[in-house]
Design an enzyme around this catalytic site. Structure first.
Site, short mmCIF file in Angstrom:
data_model
loop_
_atom_site.label_atom_id
_atom_site.label_comp_id
_atom_site.label_asym_id
_atom_site.label_seq_id
_atom_site.Cartn_x
_atom_site.Cartn_y
_atom_site.Cartn_z
N TYR A 56 -2.76 -1.60 18.23
CA TYR A 56 -1.49 -1.67 18.06
C TYR A 56 -0.58 -0.85 19.40
CZ TYR A 56 -1.94 -2.36 13.25
OH TYR A 56 -2.34 -2.65 11.86
N HIS A 127 -11.41 -4.21 11.50
CA HIS A 127 -10.16 -4.72 11.46
C HIS A 127 -10.16 -5.88 11.18
CE1 HIS A 127 -5.71 -4.44 13.10
NE2 HIS A 127 -5.76 -5.07 12.07
N LEU A 215 5.75 -5.52 2.16
CA LEU A 215 6.97 -5.96 1.79
C LEU A 215 7.64 -7.47 2.51
CD1 LEU A 215 9.25 -2.76 2.61
CD2 LEU A 215 8.70 -3.82 0.43
N LYS A 223 16.21 -7.87 2.70
CA LYS A 223 17.05 -8.21 3.92
C LYS A 223 17.39 -9.44 4.42
CE LYS A 223 14.31 -5.53 6.77
NZ LYS A 223 13.81 -4.47 7.62
#
Length: 319
Positions: A56, A127, A215, A223
């Site tokens: 990241y 990962h 989410l 949203k």
């Protein structure tokens, strides 16, 4: 403050408040100052588990990877909070440390420790599976990091159930440290985890499950109810991915979330995360926040308890 029930990470000695703050946005859609504010508010609100990765955010133009770890490390140093926070990070996607060969895992772990400014990683994940490296080599390398005191516990992310089971077989045969955590893609509209063998192996091996995209890229926070919401001012960089859920099934899920949220006087994000937290094997959902305004709904999920009828109502809507 409401008393928060804590959870143990698998068979490890590490316990956490059952919500992980995703660090993928730090240094990407949240700059250093905003990231510090989010981390401050997360800890002040009862959170103590932060999840990141060495890669990241290498995908951002001008970035090289490690930006998130660097910001977290600077925050830990500035606040003196290392012993109050459980840190999870991952190896295999940093452009300089791609894959899971033993030498790479060792070098990547040292680089992560340096960026985080710490002497140990609490939970270290493979990962992504690396088909080019014998799994025996990867398993041994992770176990050696535990023996060296650089890693407290091992996790696997984005592996198939068959490969997770093979990791355990190799580890037992070789006398290596066993994984304690699993990080899959799982949420109210992405439920393959329940049927693809991963939940079964998590149950059989007592793994704590930490779902990412909890989410659904913001969709389960309510949203994005129309396609135009993806291009509205303030929409996140992942909004287009969220719009993909806006079909009949997705709208049925939002309708059920609206009902349950209204009954509790809660935000949709809180209900979505509470549903996930209350699923079998799940230790904590992972959710990220670009700003402190997004945090209260996430933190509310720590103590929101849904009834069995509400859990079933939401599951049926997303079936």
């Amino acid at each position: 403050m409401t008393q928060i029930a804590r959870t143990r990470i698998g068979t490890s000695a590490i316990d956490i408040a059952p919500l992980a703050l995703g660090g993928n946005v730090f240094g990407w859609t949240a700059d250093r100052a905003a990231s510090f504010e989010v981390l401050d508010a997360f800890v002040a609100g009862g959170g103590d588990f932060v999840d990141t990765a060495d890669g990241y955010s290498h995908w951002v133009p001008g970035h090289t990877g490690g930006e998130s770890e660097t910001i977290i490390g600077e925050w830990l140093a500035a606040r003196g909070t290392r012993d109050r926070v459980v840190l999870a990070t991952k190896v295999s996607t940093h452009p300089e440390f791609a894959g899971l060969a033993a030498a790479n895992v060792r070098a990547a772990a040292d680089a992560s420790l340096a960026r985080l400014g710490t002497d140990r990683i609490d939970l270290y994940y493979a990962h992504f599976d690396d088909a080019e490296t014998p799994l025996e080599e990867t398993v041994a390398a992770f176990s050696e990091l535990v023996d060296a005191g650089k890693v407290r516990a091992i996790g696997v992310s984005n592996y198939t159930a068959e490969r997770v089971a093979e990791w355990f077989r190799i580890a037992r045969d070789g006398g290596y440290h066993l994984p304690v955590a699993l990080q899959p893609h799982y949420n109210l509209v992405e439920r393959e985890f329940e049927t693809n063998g991963l939940r079964a192996v998590a149950e059989s091996e007592a793994l704590s499950v930490f779902p990412y995209f909890s989410l659904a890229k913001g969709f389960l926070a309510g949203k994005y109810r129309e396609a135009a919401d993806a291009t509205a001012p303030g929409a996140s960089a992942r909004a287009e991915g969220a719009i993909a859920y806006l079909d009949d099934r997705g709208r049925a899920v939002l309708g059920a979330l609206d009902e349950v949220a209204a009954a509790h006087g809660a935000e949709l994000a809180s209900v979505s995360l509470a549903w996930l937290r209350q699923q079998p094997t799940v230790g904590a959902p992972i959710a990220s926040a670009r700003s402190t305004e997004q945090l209260p709904a996430l933190l509310a999920a720590l103590s929101l308890e849904l009834s069995q009828a509400e859990l079933d109502r939401l599951a049926a809507a997303s079936a």
